[in-house]
Design an enzyme around this catalytic site. Structure first.
Site, mmCIF file in Angstrom:
data_model
loop_
_atom_site.group_PDB
_atom_site.id
_atom_site.type_symbol
_atom_site.label_atom_id
_atom_site.label_comp_id
_atom_site.label_asym_id
_atom_site.label_seq_id
_atom_site.Cartn_x
_atom_site.Cartn_y
_atom_site.Cartn_z
ATOM 1 N N SER A 17 0.824 -1.195 0.000
ATOM 2 C CA SER A 17 0.000 0.000 0.000
ATOM 3 C C SER A 17 0.864 1.253 0.000
ATOM 4 O O SER A 17 1.782 1.383 0.788
ATOM 5 C CB SER A 17 -0.900 0.005 1.233
ATOM 6 O OG SER A 17 -1.568 1.227 1.333
ATOM 7 N N ARG A 18 0.542 2.179 -0.858
ATOM 8 C CA ARG A 18 1.229 3.463 -0.852
ATOM 9 C C ARG A 18 0.620 4.368 0.207
ATOM 10 O O ARG A 18 1.214 5.325 0.641
ATOM 11 C CB ARG A 18 1.130 4.127 -2.217
ATOM 12 C CG ARG A 18 1.880 3.379 -3.276
ATOM 13 C CD ARG A 18 1.662 4.058 -4.618
ATOM 14 N NE ARG A 18 2.183 3.241 -5.681
ATOM 15 C CZ ARG A 18 3.351 3.452 -6.258
ATOM 16 N NH1 ARG A 18 4.098 4.452 -5.890
ATOM 17 N NH2 ARG A 18 3.760 2.670 -7.228
ATOM 18 N N VAL A 19 -0.586 4.056 0.612
ATOM 19 C CA VAL A 19 -1.285 4.878 1.591
ATOM 20 C C VAL A 19 -0.959 4.411 3.000
ATOM 21 O O VAL A 19 -0.743 5.208 3.903
ATOM 22 C CB VAL A 19 -2.815 4.824 1.348
ATOM 23 C CG1 VAL A 19 -3.545 5.638 2.374
ATOM 24 C CG2 VAL A 19 -3.136 5.277 -0.056
#
Length: 153
Positions: A17-19
């Site tokens: 996940s980039r978040v």
């Protein structure tokens, strides 16, 4: 993991996940903070124990808890669980309330527990849903709900 019923398949060593945790609300962050560490320890111990013949009690307890947490993470197909229920179940599992049960009982216990919580303590779930955070009052209520349920089992 996916084919063993763990959905979503959680690989504790890999984040895609980039978040990341920015997408989680405060309640989930608070309750699941130690989830990754416990799963990583469990999977490492589980691999080690396959080759060991004698295991001490502390290791057995960590493996038992890891199996319980893994069972809690399993989801049925096409039946997403609301986050407030997830928070309640994860809180119970990660804080040792489900440790007295066998891993193969967890799915049934979780189902009974959620039914109990929804039927008798829906107000606490609603408050958790609305505040999206675990205040001291909510935490106290969660502990009380879990303890009362565990006493009946």
């Amino acid at each position: 993991m996916f084919y063993q019923g763990t959905r979503p398949a959680v690989n504790v060593g890999l984040s895609v996940s980039r978040v990341g945790s920015a997408a989680q609300n405060k309640a989930m962050k608070k309750v699941a903070g130690k989830l990754r560490l416990q799963l990583a320890q469990f999977r490492e111990l589980q691999t080690f124990v396959q080759f060991a013949s004698d295991v001490d009690q502390a290791t057995k307890e960590k493996i038992h808890k890891g199996r319980i947490v893994s069972e809690v993470l399993k989801q049925t197909d096409l039946d997403p669980m609301p986050f407030e229920q997830q928070v309640l179940v994860l809180y119970a599992a990660l804080n040792g309330y489900f440790d007295k049960f066998k891993p193969e009982q967890i799915q049934e216990i979780e189902s009974k527990f959620l039914e109990y919580a929804k039927d008798l303590h829906g107000d606490v779930l609603e408050e958790l849903k609305n505040k999206r955070d675990i205040t001291e009052e909510i935490k106290s209520n969660m502990k009380e709900i879990i303890q009362k349920f565990i006493e009946t089992q």
